[in-house]
Motif scaffolding. Sequence first.
Motif, PDB file in Angstrom:
ATOM      1  N   ASN A 189       0.954   7.698   0.184  1.00 41.77           N
ATOM      2  CA  ASN A 189       0.385   7.404   1.498  1.00 41.77           C
ATOM      3  C   ASN A 189       0.185   5.900   1.681  1.00 41.77           C
ATOM      4  OD1 ASN A 189      -1.785   7.000  -0.239  1.00 41.77           O
ATOM      5  ND2 ASN A 189      -3.298   7.798   1.197  1.00 41.77           N
ATOM      6  N   GLN A 190       0.566   5.119   0.663  1.00 40.55           N
ATOM      7  CA  GLN A 190       0.443   3.665   0.719  1.00 40.55           C
ATOM      8  C   GLN A 190       1.840   3.048   0.649  1.00 40.55           C
ATOM      9  OE1 GLN A 190      -2.474   2.065  -2.043  1.00 40.55           O
ATOM     10  NE2 GLN A 190      -3.721   3.909  -1.893  1.00 40.55           N
ATOM     11  N   GLY A 191       2.513   3.070   1.768  1.00 36.05           N
ATOM     12  CA  GLY A 191       3.860   2.514   1.845  1.00 36.05           C
ATOM     13  C   GLY A 191       3.832   1.010   2.012  1.00 36.05           C
ATOM     14  N   PRO A 192       4.920   0.423   2.500  1.00 40.20           N
ATOM     15  CA  PRO A 192       5.016  -1.033   2.625  1.00 40.20           C
ATOM     16  C   PRO A 192       3.824  -1.646   3.357  1.00 40.20           C
ATOM     17  CG  PRO A 192       7.161  -0.073   2.950  1.00 40.20           C
ATOM     18  CD  PRO A 192       6.202   1.078   2.823  1.00 40.20           C
TER      19      PRO A 192
ATOM     20  N   THR B 233      -5.163   6.087   4.597  1.00 40.22           N
ATOM     21  CA  THR B 233      -5.279   7.389   5.252  1.00 40.22           C
ATOM     22  C   THR B 233      -6.067   8.342   4.356  1.00 40.22           C
ATOM     23  OG1 THR B 233      -3.184   8.113   4.284  1.00 40.22           O
ATOM     24  CG2 THR B 233      -3.103   7.119   6.483  1.00 40.22           C
ATOM     25  N   LYS B 234      -6.862   9.189   5.002  1.00 45.23           N
ATOM     26  CA  LYS B 234      -7.642  10.190   4.259  1.00 45.23           C
ATOM     27  C   LYS B 234      -7.181  11.610   4.582  1.00 45.23           C
ATOM     28  CE  LYS B 234     -10.515   7.009   2.675  1.00 45.23           C
ATOM     29  NZ  LYS B 234     -10.012   5.836   3.420  1.00 45.23           N
ATOM     30  N   GLY B 235      -6.249  11.734   5.515  1.00 50.93           N
ATOM     31  CA  GLY B 235      -5.782  13.052   5.930  1.00 50.93           C
ATOM     32  C   GLY B 235      -4.905  13.724   4.888  1.00 50.93           C
ATOM     33  N   LYS B 236      -4.706  14.992   5.083  1.00 48.59           N
ATOM     34  CA  LYS B 236      -3.948  15.830   4.167  1.00 48.59           C
ATOM     35  C   LYS B 236      -2.520  15.323   3.997  1.00 48.59           C
ATOM     36  CE  LYS B 236      -2.564  20.692   3.688  1.00 48.59           C
ATOM     37  NZ  LYS B 236      -2.619  22.034   4.336  1.00 48.59           N
ATOM     38  N   LEU B 237      -2.012  15.435   2.758  1.00 48.52           N
ATOM     39  CA  LEU B 237      -0.605  15.161   2.481  1.00 48.52           C
ATOM     40  C   LEU B 237       0.174  16.460   2.704  1.00 48.52           C
ATOM     41  CD1 LEU B 237      -0.859  13.079  -0.845  1.00 48.52           C
ATOM     42  CD2 LEU B 237      -0.641  12.212   1.482  1.00 48.52           C
ATOM     43  N   TYR B 238       1.086  16.464   3.647  1.00 46.03           N
ATOM     44  CA  TYR B 238       1.888  17.655   3.905  1.00 46.03           C
ATOM     45  C   TYR B 238       3.048  17.713   2.908  1.00 46.03           C
ATOM     46  CZ  TYR B 238      -0.572  18.245   8.366  1.00 46.03           C
ATOM     47  OH  TYR B 238      -1.532  18.440   9.332  1.00 46.03           O
ATOM     48  N   PRO B 239       3.368  18.861   2.369  1.00 55.49           N
ATOM     49  CA  PRO B 239       4.415  18.970   1.330  1.00 55.49           C
ATOM     50  C   PRO B 239       5.755  18.403   1.799  1.00 55.49           C
ATOM     51  CG  PRO B 239       3.184  21.009   1.494  1.00 55.49           C
ATOM     52  CD  PRO B 239       2.751  20.169   2.652  1.00 55.49           C
TER      53      PRO B 239
ATOM     54  N   VAL C 174      -2.252  -2.350  11.333  1.00 53.61           N
ATOM     55  CA  VAL C 174      -1.923  -1.390  10.280  1.00 53.61           C
ATOM     56  C   VAL C 174      -1.766  -2.113   8.946  1.00 53.61           C
ATOM     57  CG1 VAL C 174      -0.117   0.179   9.444  1.00 53.61           C
ATOM     58  CG2 VAL C 174      -0.806   0.224  11.855  1.00 53.61           C
ATOM     59  N   TYR C 175      -2.310  -1.534   7.900  1.00 54.39           N
ATOM     60  CA  TYR C 175      -2.169  -2.079   6.541  1.00 54.39           C
ATOM     61  C   TYR C 175      -0.918  -1.485   5.878  1.00 54.39           C
ATOM     62  CZ  TYR C 175      -4.178  -3.900   2.108  1.00 54.39           C
ATOM     63  OH  TYR C 175      -4.414  -4.589   0.943  1.00 54.39           O
ATOM     64  N   PHE C 176      -0.934  -0.168   5.649  1.00 59.24           N
ATOM     65  CA  PHE C 176       0.197   0.506   5.010  1.00 59.24           C
ATOM     66  C   PHE C 176       0.998   1.298   6.054  1.00 59.24           C
ATOM     67  CE2 PHE C 176      -2.934   0.636   1.372  1.00 59.24           C
ATOM     68  CZ  PHE C 176      -2.267  -0.272   0.567  1.00 59.24           C
ATOM     69  N   THR C 177       2.315   1.249   5.944  1.00 57.35           N
ATOM     70  CA  THR C 177       3.196   2.071   6.768  1.00 57.35           C
ATOM     71  C   THR C 177       3.939   3.026   5.839  1.00 57.35           C
ATOM     72  OG1 THR C 177       3.464   0.342   8.430  1.00 57.35           O
ATOM     73  CG2 THR C 177       5.124   2.085   8.398  1.00 57.35           C
TER      74      THR C 177
END
Length: 760
Positions: free
Chosen positions: A323-326, A559-565, A374-377
């Motif tokens: 969830n921590q992209g570029p 982000t704190k939301g759910k990671l979708y598979p 935005v920090y992480f995309t």
Amino acid sequence: MKTNLIHIAILLSFSISALAQMQSFSLQEVRLTKGAFKNAQDVDLNYILALNPDKLLAPYLIDAGLPLKAERYGNWESSGLDGHIGGHYLSALAMMYASTGNAELKKRLDYMISELARCQVKNGNGYVGGIPQGKLFWERIHKGDIDGSSFGLNNTWVPLYNIHKLFAGLRDAYEYAGNQQAKHVLIGLGDWFIDLIKPLSDDQIQQVLRTEHGGINETFADLYILTKNKKYLETAQKLSHRALLNPLLEKQDKLTGLHANTQIPKVIGYEKIAMLTGNTDWSDAAQYFWQNVSQKRSVAFGGNSVREHFNPTNDFSRMLRSNQGPETCNSFNMLRLSKALFLDKADPGYLDFYERTLYNHILSTQHPEKGGFVYFTPIRPNHYRVYSQPETSMWCCVGSGLENHTKYGELIYSHSDKDLFVNLFIPSTLDWKEKGMQLNQTTGFPYKNETELALTLKKPQVFSVHIRYPKWAGNFVILVNGKPQNVIGEPSTYATINRKWQTGDKLTVRFTTATQLEYLPDGSNWAAFVHGPIVLAAKTSTTDLTGLFADDSRMGHETKGKLYPLDNAYALIGNEDTYRSKIKPIEGLKFRLDSLTLQPFYEIHDARYQMYFQTFTPAAYSEQKARLKQQETEALAIEAKTADKINCGEQQPEVDHAYKGEKSESGYDDERFWRRTRSFISYELQNRNRAGKFLDISAIDDIKPEQVSFVINDKPAEILSVDGKTIRLKVNDDEVVKLKIMAASGVNTPRFNQIRILTH
């Protein structure tokens, strides 16, 4: 029309080396007129004006012992990186003033500079800064008392990085807004710093430079440009980090595992120093770095890194899962490096990357209405981004975000001594007073594949107009006053028109664009749709957008939301031709992909999205899908029972968890980050809802309890089990778990790589 009066020649300039040095126009000479970039500039202006200068100045007044006019901001501005946004704010004010002429910006800028000058006078030695207990910290450095890691220097959070923002802000206040007092304060600060490091050996200076320090070498190169005093150029060279530079000089790729944004500003400094000294080796090193990062480590929208670090060039899987992209700061600095190399080499190939990153990453990292940054995309399918708020969010990417949208006019055009270069198709006006020329560019790009350039001149002149022929353009056509010209050549060059120009002349540029699949650089089967230079993505849902607009918590930028598979994400099944044939034009830049609608990524906000799609042949689909599902099930199961975790040796996770330590070092081996110590390291973890029962600590080496001890909340930890490279400790129902790890007898501990609080 006689050819001896007007000569029109269309040719492709494969090299501009025969021309004079490429130069940029000042921001005052270029004005945005409409479109997405103009909107982003306007929205940023409102965000800038929403910030309180007295709150941003508070850390500097505290350090100087002067009365406060307002309490400082919270978040990163009061938890160790105090004052860093103030430096960025100076740059943003100066560049936005240059780009718009807004008088309120100049008023604020002049006020902030006068207050910083007052702090400098009070300090009495040229120093001004907002670093907590700055005077004590700098005194230790002056005496050679240095204990540093990648982000902590004497247990102070990146102090040179912090003060570099002030250096840069003062430079920009002078360069873009003409504030003479800023120049005076900047020179005083530079002289103080030279005196500070005078007792240090070269080895000690390199030891200091282990900790993230921004572009401190570039700062002193700038001071040399301003003053022509060689002591500043010598200092710039002395402050160039050899641990990064030396492998680059040898064309060795040693970047994997390094904190990405720590490295990029250093390279900008190498390139500037090379320009000033004629050191082609350093310039070659900067080019090698740029080539490596832009071509091997960047994704479709131009960004790079996962969890802030360079991932292996042959494996982007962690970025796909994270969830921590570029990080936005990386692209901010890669654009600065691209601009420097373009102006140095006059090679439009740098602009292909610049344009891609500008449209798809930078433009997308600001909310088009509310202005949050935005920090992480993430590129993880079906995930989302978090936006800052003026009163709550003081991250590094807020600082660079404030600047990003102030300077869109910096490379739309450039020039040599005689000629004009049109680099980007953005609605704008150019006022080249020196040549008595005005140009108005009208375009609907990227929604319409055409731009029109209208000239106004005080008198007819003979010169060349060089129009960039982008890498992505097809059927490139130029018309002069409605008459088609014979354009022959290749993309990533310039089409050159030489003639006697006069008021009323118009150039029309037309081209076609196509949609391509662009795979990740690691050669895996994940690909993005790119139309011309525009990355397309699909909104997938608006559910579980927890923390969409950040609060003031230390980790509010994540982000704190759910990671979708991942195995539930849309996939492409077939072959290269059928993948592309699946998308059907709707209107503008919208396309139908079965049940999904693809559109420019920079248009997607307040939603989950999918940018990357896994591609399968029919034969491989079932097997690979099953394998991915198993991996996802295992990974998400671990995350589901994790109350908090730390990836040891990674900058942001350690800062987020209040890392402290002595005689400690970090590294990257076996595709894992790690940290060890000969004294102690400590962290603070959050036991959310007091649900955690165990603390699992894993290492790359075997953990032997007789060689290392563990303390939790000031009491010896109860060891529940030891299994080779993992140890499990008992956690009580405390909300905060303070973990301290101590080495026995000064011997290095194992290389710890992850710490997790588990609920079961």
